[in-house]
Write a protein that holds these residues in place. Structure first.
Motif, PDB file in Angstrom:
ATOM      1  N   LYS A 129      -8.947   1.433   2.199  1.00 40.67           N
ATOM      2  CA  LYS A 129     -10.054   1.269   1.255  1.00 40.67           C
ATOM      3  C   LYS A 129     -10.466   2.617   0.680  1.00 40.67           C
ATOM      4  CE  LYS A 129     -14.634  -0.836   0.836  1.00 40.67           C
ATOM      5  NZ  LYS A 129     -15.733  -1.524   1.548  1.00 40.67           N
ATOM      6  N   PHE A 181      -8.729  -8.679   6.779  1.00 41.11           N
ATOM      7  CA  PHE A 181      -8.068  -7.898   7.819  1.00 41.11           C
ATOM      8  C   PHE A 181      -8.781  -8.097   9.152  1.00 41.11           C
ATOM      9  CE2 PHE A 181      -5.273  -3.904   7.738  1.00 41.11           C
ATOM     10  CZ  PHE A 181      -4.223  -4.602   7.169  1.00 41.11           C
ATOM     11  N   LEU A 226      -7.730  -7.157   1.922  1.00 38.62           N
ATOM     12  CA  LEU A 226      -8.470  -6.307   2.851  1.00 38.62           C
ATOM     13  C   LEU A 226      -9.640  -7.006   3.560  1.00 38.62           C
ATOM     14  CD1 LEU A 226      -8.672  -2.692   1.352  1.00 38.62           C
ATOM     15  CD2 LEU A 226      -7.593  -3.417   3.482  1.00 38.62           C
ATOM     16  N   LYS A 263      -7.970  -0.488   7.796  1.00 40.90           N
ATOM     17  CA  LYS A 263      -8.695  -1.081   6.678  1.00 40.90           C
ATOM     18  C   LYS A 263      -9.563  -0.040   5.980  1.00 40.90           C
ATOM     19  CE  LYS A 263     -12.150  -4.661   5.685  1.00 40.90           C
ATOM     20  NZ  LYS A 263     -12.950  -5.785   6.267  1.00 40.90           N
ATOM     21  N   GLU A 303      -6.677  -5.264  -2.443  1.00 38.58           N
ATOM     22  CA  GLU A 303      -8.131  -5.453  -2.394  1.00 38.58           C
ATOM     23  C   GLU A 303      -8.502  -6.894  -2.052  1.00 38.58           C
ATOM     24  OE1 GLU A 303      -9.798  -2.063  -5.483  1.00 38.58           O
ATOM     25  OE2 GLU A 303      -9.124  -3.998  -6.280  1.00 38.58           O
ATOM     26  N   TRP A 333       0.816  -1.211   0.000  1.00 39.71           N
ATOM     27  CA  TRP A 333       0.000   0.000   0.000  1.00 39.71           C
ATOM     28  C   TRP A 333       0.850   1.260   0.000  1.00 39.71           C
ATOM     29  CZ3 TRP A 333      -1.263   3.481   4.255  1.00 39.71           C
ATOM     30  CH2 TRP A 333      -2.233   4.428   3.903  1.00 39.71           C
TER      31      TRP A 333
END
Length: 274
Positions: A257, A245, A242, A253, A239, A186
């Motif tokens: 997102k 998580f 996630l 999270k 994606e 990320w």
């Protein structure tokens, strides 16, 4: 060390982030340096993720604050050194030469601040964690500066380790291991998005440009295409991870997102450049 409280989900508020930013900027400010040195921007993504991780621990509030401020000062010190002009850059004026010299000193100044803060609370273990992280980050930087890479992807894998190492080391120190499965990807996509935007707007990104000679790409178009390809691939991976998580990381999270949903469409970017 494991002072994580998994049964409690704590959110990270914008007010809290603003308070931490003010503390960090207050520690960083030095009028003479500000006059000559290009100081890097505080990395909001790293600040948010670090704050969210530490909010999910049983550490006293004062210690959390010290950890966050100290870690971000270290990050700013590392980023300041990255902005120092190369030795072969043309120096136009005495002001330019002074700025070049002060950039190095500014990075050292910010580095010294974290030792001071930690010494005030006698945090020997955290000092060791940060010192080791700095050493490893600088080793990765040397690879980026001097190693010839056989592909853009190989270059990015080293860059990705460098970009996330400080956060993942602190997370491991407080017993949070889950975050290491998504943070590098990320943070790297965020870094490339920023670099891509600067290259698109001005044709140059200072840090990325310093390392570009080691990347096997022929021009800006080639580099932008490689960046977009990597961003799309890593975003799909993020994606996919996630939904799995854990609940105690719900703040991170939601934040990740949100950044993905508001980012420019990778598909559109590829279409424009291809």
């Amino acid at each position: 060390m494991d002072e994580r409280v998994q049964v409690v989900v704590l959110q990270t508020s914008s007010m809290e982030i603003s308070h931490l930013k003010a503390l960090i900027n207050q520690k960083m400010y030095y009028a003479y340096i500000e006059q000559y040195v290009q100081t890097p921007q505080l990395d909001d993504d790293k600040l948010y993720i670090l704050t969210s991780i530490l909010n999910n621990t049983a550490l006293p509030e004062s210690k959390k604050e010290h950890y966050i401020v100290t870690a971000m000062l270290v990050q700013m010190a590392l980023d300041t050194h990255d902005l120092v002009p190369n030795s072969n850059d043309f120096v136009h004026t005495d002001h330019d030469e002074k700025s070049k010299q002060l950039s190095v000193l500014a990075g050292d100044y910010y580095s010294g601040l974290y030792y001071l803060i930690l010494s005030e609370i006698e945090e020997v273990k955290m000092t060791q964690v940060l010192a080791t992280a700095i050493t490893d980050i600088n080793e990765y930087k040397m690879q980026l500066y001097y190693k010839d890479f056989d592909s853009f992807d190989t270059f990015i894998q080293v860059f990705k380790k460098l970009e996330s190492l400080l956060i993942t080391r602190i997370a491991a120190f407080v017993g949070e291991k889950t975050i290491s499965g998504i943070t590098p990807e990320w943070l790297m996509t965020r870094r490339l998005e920023a670099a891509k935007n600067r290259i698109t707007q001005s044709g140059f990104d200072k840090v990325f440009g310093s390392w570009s000679e080691q990347i096997p790409v022929s021009d800006h178009h080639d580099a932008l295409y490689a960046m977009n390809t990597f961003i799309r691939k890593e975003t799909l991976l993020i994606e996919k991870r996630l939904p799995h998580f854990p609940a105690h990381l719900s703040a991170i999270k939601s934040y990740i997102k949100g950044t993905i949903e508001t980012a420019p469409s990778n598909k559109s970017s590829l279409a424009e450049e291809g």
